[in-house]
Motif scaffolding. Structure first.
Motif, mmCIF file in Angstrom:
data_model
loop_
_atom_site.group_PDB
_atom_site.id
_atom_site.type_symbol
_atom_site.label_atom_id
_atom_site.label_comp_id
_atom_site.label_asym_id
_atom_site.label_seq_id
_atom_site.Cartn_x
_atom_site.Cartn_y
_atom_site.Cartn_z
ATOM 1 N N ALA A 26 0.832 -1.206 0.000
ATOM 2 C CA ALA A 26 0.000 0.000 0.000
ATOM 3 C C ALA A 26 0.859 1.246 0.000
ATOM 4 O O ALA A 26 0.579 2.211 0.705
ATOM 5 C CB ALA A 26 -0.947 -0.009 1.200
ATOM 6 N N GLY A 27 1.926 1.233 -0.797
ATOM 7 C CA GLY A 27 2.706 2.440 -1.022
ATOM 8 C C GLY A 27 2.078 3.248 -2.145
ATOM 9 O O GLY A 27 0.910 3.051 -2.508
ATOM 10 N N ILE A 28 2.849 4.147 -2.729
ATOM 11 C CA ILE A 28 2.321 4.988 -3.798
ATOM 12 C C ILE A 28 1.841 4.138 -4.969
ATOM 13 O O ILE A 28 0.742 4.340 -5.502
ATOM 14 C CB ILE A 28 3.390 5.996 -4.244
ATOM 15 N N GLY A 29 2.638 3.159 -5.393
ATOM 16 C CA GLY A 29 2.268 2.336 -6.529
ATOM 17 C C GLY A 29 1.046 1.481 -6.271
ATOM 18 O O GLY A 29 0.131 1.400 -7.102
ATOM 19 N N GLY A 30 1.004 0.817 -5.114
ATOM 20 C CA GLY A 30 -0.118 -0.052 -4.801
ATOM 21 C C GLY A 30 -1.428 0.709 -4.692
ATOM 22 O O GLY A 30 -2.461 0.265 -5.205
ATOM 23 N N LEU A 31 -1.395 1.873 -4.040
ATOM 24 C CA LEU A 31 -2.620 2.658 -3.900
ATOM 25 C C LEU A 31 -3.042 3.273 -5.234
ATOM 26 O O LEU A 31 -4.243 3.368 -5.524
ATOM 27 C CB LEU A 31 -2.420 3.750 -2.843
ATOM 28 N N ALA A 32 -2.069 3.690 -6.049
ATOM 29 C CA ALA A 32 -2.413 4.222 -7.373
ATOM 30 C C ALA A 32 -3.079 3.141 -8.220
ATOM 31 O O ALA A 32 -4.040 3.406 -8.955
ATOM 32 C CB ALA A 32 -1.163 4.756 -8.070
ATOM 33 N N ALA A 33 -2.577 1.905 -8.117
ATOM 34 C CA ALA A 33 -3.201 0.796 -8.845
ATOM 35 C C ALA A 33 -4.615 0.546 -8.330
ATOM 36 O O ALA A 33 -5.536 0.255 -9.115
ATOM 37 C CB ALA A 33 -2.353 -0.464 -8.706
ATOM 38 N N ALA A 34 -4.800 0.655 -7.033
ATOM 39 C CA ALA A 34 -6.138 0.468 -6.461
ATOM 40 C C ALA A 34 -7.106 1.514 -7.005
ATOM 41 O O ALA A 34 -8.261 1.201 -7.326
ATOM 42 C CB ALA A 34 -6.067 0.543 -4.940
ATOM 43 N N ILE A 35 -6.652 2.755 -7.128
ATOM 44 C CA ILE A 35 -7.500 3.815 -7.678
ATOM 45 C C ILE A 35 -7.847 3.519 -9.133
ATOM 46 O O ILE A 35 -9.014 3.576 -9.549
ATOM 47 C CB ILE A 35 -6.792 5.177 -7.576
ATOM 48 N N ALA A 36 -6.817 3.203 -9.927
ATOM 49 C CA ALA A 36 -7.030 2.985 -11.361
ATOM 50 C C ALA A 36 -7.990 1.835 -11.617
ATOM 51 O O ALA A 36 -8.866 1.920 -12.496
ATOM 52 C CB ALA A 36 -5.686 2.720 -12.042
ATOM 53 N N LEU A 37 -7.881 0.761 -10.862
ATOM 54 C CA LEU A 37 -8.720 -0.423 -11.091
ATOM 55 C C LEU A 37 -10.101 -0.270 -10.452
ATOM 56 O O LEU A 37 -11.090 -0.773 -10.972
ATOM 57 C CB LEU A 37 -8.001 -1.664 -10.593
ATOM 58 N N ARG A 38 -10.147 0.452 -9.335
ATOM 59 C CA ARG A 38 -11.454 0.771 -8.753
ATOM 60 C C ARG A 38 -12.278 1.585 -9.737
ATOM 61 O O ARG A 38 -13.475 1.336 -9.931
ATOM 62 C CB ARG A 38 -11.258 1.560 -7.453
ATOM 63 N N GLN A 39 -11.660 2.567 -10.368
ATOM 64 C CA GLN A 39 -12.381 3.440 -11.292
ATOM 65 C C GLN A 39 -12.875 2.694 -12.530
ATOM 66 O O GLN A 39 -13.811 3.147 -13.187
ATOM 67 C CB GLN A 39 -11.486 4.609 -11.703
ATOM 68 N N GLN A 40 -12.259 1.557 -12.813
ATOM 69 C CA GLN A 40 -12.747 0.739 -13.922
ATOM 70 C C GLN A 40 -13.889 -0.175 -13.497
ATOM 71 O O GLN A 40 -14.445 -0.900 -14.318
ATOM 72 C CB GLN A 40 -11.599 -0.106 -14.493
ATOM 73 N N GLY A 41 -14.228 -0.165 -12.212
ATOM 74 C CA GLY A 41 -15.352 -0.948 -11.734
ATOM 75 C C GLY A 41 -14.988 -2.276 -11.117
ATOM 76 O O GLY A 41 -15.877 -3.085 -10.804
ATOM 77 N N HIS A 42 -13.691 -2.536 -10.909
ATOM 78 C CA HIS A 42 -13.278 -3.815 -10.348
ATOM 79 C C HIS A 42 -13.327 -3.790 -8.810
ATOM 80 O O HIS A 42 -13.346 -2.723 -8.186
ATOM 81 C CB HIS A 42 -11.863 -4.161 -10.821
ATOM 82 N N VAL A 43 -13.342 -4.966 -8.235
ATOM 83 C CA VAL A 43 -13.342 -5.122 -6.775
ATOM 84 C C VAL A 43 -11.895 -5.287 -6.327
ATOM 85 O O VAL A 43 -11.207 -6.221 -6.741
ATOM 86 C CB VAL A 43 -14.174 -6.346 -6.347
ATOM 87 N N VAL A 44 -11.426 -4.370 -5.486
ATOM 88 C CA VAL A 44 -10.005 -4.314 -5.139
ATOM 89 C C VAL A 44 -9.808 -4.515 -3.639
ATOM 90 O O VAL A 44 -10.496 -3.891 -2.828
ATOM 91 C CB VAL A 44 -9.390 -2.960 -5.556
ATOM 92 N N GLU A 45 -8.863 -5.375 -3.296
ATOM 93 C CA GLU A 45 -8.448 -5.559 -1.903
ATOM 94 C C GLU A 45 -6.952 -5.289 -1.809
ATOM 95 O O GLU A 45 -6.164 -5.857 -2.575
ATOM 96 C CB GLU A 45 -8.730 -6.980 -1.427
ATOM 97 N N VAL A 46 -6.561 -4.417 -0.894
ATOM 98 C CA VAL A 46 -5.153 -4.070 -0.692
ATOM 99 C C VAL A 46 -4.707 -4.625 0.643
ATOM 100 O O VAL A 46 -5.382 -4.423 1.665
ATOM 101 C CB VAL A 46 -4.941 -2.541 -0.717
ATOM 102 N N ARG A 47 -3.590 -5.329 0.643
ATOM 103 C CA ARG A 47 -3.058 -5.899 1.890
ATOM 104 C C ARG A 47 -1.634 -5.437 2.093
ATOM 105 O O ARG A 47 -0.831 -5.429 1.158
ATOM 106 C CB ARG A 47 -3.126 -7.430 1.852
ATOM 107 N N HIS A 48 -1.333 -5.057 3.318
ATOM 108 C CA HIS A 48 0.025 -4.577 3.598
ATOM 109 C C HIS A 48 0.327 -4.744 5.081
ATOM 110 O O HIS A 48 -0.578 -4.895 5.909
ATOM 111 C CB HIS A 48 0.173 -3.107 3.203
ATOM 112 N N SER A 49 1.629 -4.672 5.376
ATOM 113 C CA SER A 49 2.039 -4.827 6.771
ATOM 114 C C SER A 49 2.217 -3.485 7.469
ATOM 115 O O SER A 49 2.041 -3.378 8.674
ATOM 116 C CB SER A 49 3.345 -5.623 6.861
ATOM 117 N N ARG A 50 2.540 -2.440 6.718
ATOM 118 C CA ARG A 50 2.745 -1.111 7.306
ATOM 119 C C ARG A 50 2.654 -0.054 6.214
ATOM 120 O O ARG A 50 2.766 -0.365 5.047
ATOM 121 C CB ARG A 50 4.120 -1.015 7.987
ATOM 122 N N PHE A 51 2.327 1.034 6.675
ATOM 123 C CA PHE A 51 2.241 2.132 5.711
ATOM 124 C C PHE A 51 3.615 2.738 5.528
ATOM 125 O O PHE A 51 4.256 3.177 6.413
ATOM 126 C CB PHE A 51 1.250 3.219 6.127
#
Length: 445
Positions: free
Chosen positions: A14-39
């Motif tokens: 859930a760094g910059i890349g992971g969260l940016a990917a979550a935004i991009a894929l969420r906006q396309q209508g997909h179901v996104v789950e992000v998992r991480h150990s620390r911010f």
């Protein structure tokens, strides 16, 4: 018209890349789950936000457009350009005669300053908040991914639990735990022989000291201090209320000569490494917050590099960001060319994310995912590796011991290559060509 089933996307990191990917894929209508150990502060170009609703202009007013650049020598001497009148009367701060800046008319996109923590917070809100297109991404903390089954899209967490999806994106950083599984090779990041000390200081404190006031004299001022094989970079963030400082030194400067095997404290090591600075710049180091455990205190940041991977993709899994291509900040060595740095790690990770969003629109079936990841690699791998190499060349020592430093013309080409790219358009063109070829193949049959 039949409704398309969204893809289930699992993102590790859930760094910059992971969260940016979550935004991009969420906006396309997909179901996104992000998992991480620390911010984690950054300068980033916005080449791939241009068509993205999560653009800097819409995310927050905290993005600062650089207004002017100044270069200083280590003894705080500023030499104005021949056409520029001296603007700081009786000031010891002067501009380097070789300073260059890329005219904004030459750029396709702007370059912004923003505090990394602020950018990360905004990306998190855009990925997981109620506003915006698609369903908010689920963010699960305290559970790092330890294994990926690329053929089934299954991840295993450190506590043994497993989860399956249609696509797995591994964005868990330079020390990725799943890089080998996806790439098929072991790649251990190695030291580039340099370290960066980072700290934040309220701009008002810098302004209140006569010795450091010229460093923040104007909003949007980017300052570059050079001396021997060391360098300090200063720029504003937080709506010009916070000054971000980065000091680059050799790893050798971090060790305590009187205590073999022991490292100096961060601030102690930094001040010792810059003992030849003039009084004004030494004051900048002295007013740095002490505690390395605090958000603003001096923190050492070893600069790591890594050999290229043969592939970023495997079945239903793909690497993204530093997990695929860790970047040096390119802020050491070769100081006589320009105040601008490449500093493209965060920007390239965002480009990766935008590419995935374009290539995986709603309606993409699970069976199509491996082929779309092939397109992702086609769009991104060569570009990212080229910018990586530009960064390495940019960081060469000016004495030529690490290879010839780039000429002014070469370096300006590096900057233009980074800034002028539009990944949204590039990936769109690649996808359209792919779909057109598929249709032609069906027509022949």
């Amino acid at each position: 018209m039949a409704e398309h089933r969204p893809l289930k996307v699992l993102i590790a990191g859930a760094g910059i890349g992971g969260l940016a990917a979550a935004i991009a894929l969420r906006q396309q209508g997909h179901v996104v789950e992000v998992r991480h150990s620390r911010f984690h502060l950054t300068m980033t170009n916005t080449s791939s936000f241009s068509k993205d609703p999560a653009s800097p202009a819409k995310l927050a007013p905290q993005f600062i457009l650089p207004q002017i650049s100044r270069r200083f020598s280590s003894d705080l001497v500023w030499i104005p350009k021949p056409t520029e009148p001296r603007r700081i009367a009786d000031s010891p701060c002067l501009m380097h005669p070789g300073s260059l800046a890329l005219p904004r008319r030459m750029m396709r996109n702007d370059w912004f300053f923003i505090q990394r923590a602020g950018l990360h917070r905004m990306l998190k809100d855009a990925a997981t908040g109620p506003e915006g297109k698609g369903t908010a991404a689920a963010l699960n903390t305290g559970c790092s991914v330890t294994n990926v089954d690329c053929s089934t899209g299954t991840i295993t967490l450190e506590d043994g639990r497993t989860f399956s999806g249609d696509l797995v994106i591994v964005a868990d950083g330079v020390h990725s735990q799943s890089r080998r599984t996806i790439s098929g090779v072991e790649r251990t990041p190695f030291s580039a022989g340099k370290c960066c000390y980072r700290w934040l200081v309220p701009t008002e404190i810098v302004k209140s000291d006569p010795g450091t006031r010229p460093l923040v004299e104007r909003p949007g001022l980017f300052v570059d201090i050079e001396g021997d094989d060391k360098r300090i970079v200063i720029y504003p963030c937080g709506n010009n209320t916070i000054t971000n400082c980065l000091a680059f030194v050799s790893m050798e400067d971090m060790w305590d000569p009187e205590k073999p095997g022991a490292m100096k404290t961060a601030k102690e090591a930094m001040i010792a490494a810059y003992s030849n600075l003039s009084d004004g710049f030494r004051r900048l180091l002295e007013i740095a917050p002490d505690g390395s455990e605090s958000d603003s205190g001096v923190k050492p940041w070893p600069l790591l590099d890594m050999a290229q991977l043969p592939t970023w993709i495997n079945g239903r899994a793909a690497l993204l960001g530093d997990a695929a291509h860790p970047f040096l900040p390119s802020s050491s060595g070769n100081f006589g060319l320009t105040v601008a740095d490449l500093g493209q790690g965060g920007a390239i990770a965002v480009e990766d994310a935008v590419s995935l969003g374009v290539l995986l629109p709603l309606g993409t079936s699970p069976s199509e995912v491996p082929a779309r990841l092939e397109l992702y690699q086609q769009c991104r791998k060569e570009r990212a590796e080229r910018v990586q190499e530009h960064t390495r060349i940019r960081g060469r020592h000016p004495d030529g011991s690490e290879g010839p430093p780039p000429s002014t013309e070469e370096y300006m080409g590096f900057i233009q290559h980074a800034i002028m790219h539009d990944e949204w358009k590039h990936s769109t063109d690649v996808l359209n060509n792919y779909l057109a070829a598929q249709e032609q193949g069906k027509a022949r049959i």
